[in-house]
Design an enzyme around this catalytic site. Structure first.
Site, PDB file in Angstrom:
ATOM      1  N   LYS A  65       0.799  -1.236   0.000  1.00  0.00           N
ATOM      2  CA  LYS A  65       0.000   0.000   0.000  1.00  0.00           C
ATOM      3  C   LYS A  65       0.833   1.288   0.000  1.00  0.00           C
ATOM      4  CE  LYS A  65      -4.273  -1.529   2.219  1.00  0.00           C
ATOM      5  NZ  LYS A  65      -5.183  -1.219   3.317  1.00  0.00           N
ATOM      6  N   ASP A 101     -10.610   3.332   1.761  1.00  0.00           N
ATOM      7  CA  ASP A 101     -10.927   2.965   3.152  1.00  0.00           C
ATOM      8  C   ASP A 101     -11.445   4.174   3.939  1.00  0.00           C
ATOM      9  OD1 ASP A 101     -10.417   0.270   3.137  1.00  0.00           O
ATOM     10  OD2 ASP A 101      -8.324   0.465   3.770  1.00  0.00           O
TER      11      ASP A 101
HETATM   12  P1  NAP Z   1      -1.390  -2.972  11.444  1.00  0.00           P
HETATM   13  O1  NAP Z   1      -0.932  -1.845  10.573  1.00  0.00           O
HETATM   14  O2  NAP Z   1      -0.553  -4.176  11.595  1.00  0.00           O
HETATM   15  O3  NAP Z   1      -1.648  -2.345  12.931  1.00  0.00           O
HETATM   16  C1  NAP Z   1      -2.054  -3.155  13.981  1.00  0.00           C
HETATM   17  C2  NAP Z   1      -2.366  -2.311  15.215  1.00  0.00           C
HETATM   18  O4  NAP Z   1      -2.879  -3.184  16.210  1.00  0.00           O
HETATM   19  C3  NAP Z   1      -1.155  -1.616  15.818  1.00  0.00           C
HETATM   20  O5  NAP Z   1      -1.568  -0.394  16.356  1.00  0.00           O
HETATM   21  C4  NAP Z   1      -0.713  -2.588  16.910  1.00  0.00           C
HETATM   22  O6  NAP Z   1      -0.098  -1.980  18.025  1.00  0.00           O
HETATM   23  C5  NAP Z   1      -2.055  -3.124  17.373  1.00  0.00           C
HETATM   24  N1  NAP Z   1      -1.901  -4.457  17.964  1.00  0.00           N
HETATM   25  C6  NAP Z   1      -1.489  -5.590  17.342  1.00  0.00           C
HETATM   26  N2  NAP Z   1      -1.456  -6.626  18.216  1.00  0.00           N
HETATM   27  C7  NAP Z   1      -1.848  -6.116  19.422  1.00  0.00           C
HETATM   28  C8  NAP Z   1      -2.000  -6.683  20.724  1.00  0.00           C
HETATM   29  N3  NAP Z   1      -1.764  -7.981  20.955  1.00  0.00           N
HETATM   30  N4  NAP Z   1      -2.422  -5.868  21.729  1.00  0.00           N
HETATM   31  C9  NAP Z   1      -2.657  -4.561  21.502  1.00  0.00           C
HETATM   32  N5  NAP Z   1      -2.523  -3.960  20.295  1.00  0.00           N
HETATM   33  C10 NAP Z   1      -2.121  -4.736  19.255  1.00  0.00           C
HETATM   34  O7  NAP Z   1      -2.818  -3.499  10.997  1.00  0.00           O
HETATM   35  P2  NAP Z   1      -3.972  -2.673  10.217  1.00  0.00           P
HETATM   36  O8  NAP Z   1      -3.765  -2.818   8.755  1.00  0.00           O
HETATM   37  O9  NAP Z   1      -4.033  -1.311  10.804  1.00  0.00           O
HETATM   38  O10 NAP Z   1      -5.286  -3.520  10.563  1.00  0.00           O
HETATM   39  C11 NAP Z   1      -5.883  -3.479  11.848  1.00  0.00           C
HETATM   40  C12 NAP Z   1      -7.211  -4.235  11.818  1.00  0.00           C
HETATM   41  O11 NAP Z   1      -8.141  -3.599  10.959  1.00  0.00           O
HETATM   42  C13 NAP Z   1      -7.097  -5.671  11.305  1.00  0.00           C
HETATM   43  O12 NAP Z   1      -7.891  -6.481  12.123  1.00  0.00           O
HETATM   44  C14 NAP Z   1      -7.672  -5.607   9.909  1.00  0.00           C
HETATM   45  O13 NAP Z   1      -8.255  -6.835   9.512  1.00  0.00           O
HETATM   46  C15 NAP Z   1      -8.738  -4.535  10.069  1.00  0.00           C
HETATM   47  N6  NAP Z   1      -9.087  -3.862   8.805  1.00  0.00           N
HETATM   48  C16 NAP Z   1     -10.377  -3.946   8.363  1.00  0.00           C
HETATM   49  C17 NAP Z   1     -10.742  -3.272   7.201  1.00  0.00           C
HETATM   50  C18 NAP Z   1     -12.173  -3.356   6.684  1.00  0.00           C
HETATM   51  O14 NAP Z   1     -12.419  -3.084   5.514  1.00  0.00           O
HETATM   52  N7  NAP Z   1     -13.136  -3.690   7.525  1.00  0.00           N
HETATM   53  C19 NAP Z   1      -9.795  -2.519   6.491  1.00  0.00           C
HETATM   54  C20 NAP Z   1      -8.477  -2.452   6.983  1.00  0.00           C
HETATM   55  C21 NAP Z   1      -8.136  -3.137   8.143  1.00  0.00           C
HETATM   56  P3  NAP Z   1       1.495  -1.797  18.157  1.00  0.00           P
HETATM   57  O15 NAP Z   1       1.827  -0.582  17.338  1.00  0.00           O
HETATM   58  O16 NAP Z   1       1.687  -1.584  19.613  1.00  0.00           O
HETATM   59  O17 NAP Z   1       2.125  -3.054  17.636  1.00  0.00           O
END
Ligand code: NAP
Length: 277
Positions: A65, A101
């Site tokens: 991305k 998004d």
């Molecule tokens: P990402 O960039 O990997 O970010 C993950 C975030 O979650 C970070 O802030 C991380 O914190 C936190 N995190 C991960 N493991 C954790 C834990 N065990 N305890 C507390 N915090 C934790 O992922 P992303 O792309 O932002 O996606 C996040 C979520 O959104 C996913 O579940 C994804 O499937 C969903 N999503 C849905 C859509 C939709 O269309 N509905 C679109 C995009 C994403 P740290 O910085 O502390 O590691």
């Protein structure tokens, strides 16, 4: 036959090919939406191929991305704000990048009178969430994250507040957005980004839990919020809305939300990662 598709890695679990091929059929468009699982080093060649083969539209997902941005001719305001692209489309012969998004996250909130929000998580999805929330013009927006430096950086960039992850349960927001993988099918299934004491019946009707996760659709976060009378919003609506926005950019027309939801729920049930609410 027009050519569309998605690139990312891995792509085994992506619902986009099922949704977009269904939408093409619904709209009676002679086209196909393919899956291109590629590694980061392959992006320059991939973008050249998109140009040479005149691929009409591409969905872009993790891990490309951000890396794809320098290879494009132009970006939309949303793509610039988020610093990431999830859609390629053509505009007057120029290959452009958008981030659908942002409007997809906001779509289910329009008409809702939430005034304050706490975003849980500071990753890629949180960036789109904050960009969308800023456009909604809420009076109070805050972000918190397990690793605070990341939330601080995001708060500065988007001009919002930074809250402590440890204080999230007592945070008095109307809306809580889960932008972490806590609760998602797999290693985090059954986990909740908010501790139990957060789910109070106080002002329950004006409170809302919004989970970006859609596998499963009914996460523990949403189930516990609903149990105390909060409004809930699952991530499937956002997933469908970002694809609808892509379809609109590529075809200049809509596909039906209700039909898409039915299709995806059926698919998720088949994959055993959808719990029925
Ligand atoms: P990402 O960039 O990997 O970010 C993950 C975030 O979650 C970070 O802030 C991380 O914190 C936190 N995190 C991960 N493991 C954790 C834990 N065990 N305890 C507390 N915090 C934790 O992922 P992303 O792309 O932002 O996606 C996040 C979520 O959104 C996913 O579940 C994804 O499937 C969903 N999503 C849905 C859509 C939709 O269309 N509905 C679109 C995009 C994403 P740290 O910085 O502390 O590691």
């Amino acid at each position: 036959m027009k050519l569309y598709g998605i690139t990312g890695y891995p792509l085994d679990h992506s619902l986009s090919p099922i949704l977009h091929n269904w939408a093409l059929k619904q709209a009676g468009i002679a086209g196909v939406y393919l899956s291109w699982p590629l590694h980061p080093g392959q992006m320059p060649d991939f973008v050249s191929a998109v140009r040479t083969l005149n691929v009409q539209g591409v969905s872009v997902t993790i891990p490309h991305k951000e890396a794809i941005i320098p290879l494009l001719d132009n970006l939309t305001t949303h793509a610039r704000m988020v610093g990431a692209v999830n859609t390629l489309y053509w505009d007057n012969g120029r290959l452009c990048g958008d981030n659908t998004d942002v409007e997809a996250f906001v779509a289910p909130l329009r008409g809702n009178d939430v005034a304050s929000v706490l975003v849980l998580g500071a990753g890629g999805a949180a960036r789109a969430v904050l960009a969308g929330l800023r456009e909604l013009g809420l009076s109070s927006i805050a972000v918190c994250n397990r690793h605070k430096e990341r939330a601080q950086k995001l708060a500065e960039e988007f001009g919002v507040q930074c809250a402590n992850w440890e204080d999230r349960a007592a945070y008095g927001a109307d809306l809580f957005v889960n932008a972490t993988p806590l609760g998602m099918h797999g290693e985090h299934e059954g986990e909740n980004p908010l501790p139990p004491e957060a789910f109070t019946r106080r002002r329950a009707k004006s409170r809302m839990a919004y989970d970006l996760i859609y596998t499963p659709r009914n996460t523990r976060f949403l189930a516990e919020a609903e149990a105390v009378g909060w409004q809930v919003q699952d991530g499937l609506a956002m997933f469908i809305a970002q694809a609808q926005a892509q379809f609109r950019l590529w075809m200049g027309r809509e596909f039906p939300e209700a039909g898409a939801r039915k299709l995806l729920l059926r698919e998720l049930t088949k994959r055993h990662c959808h719990t029925v609410r």
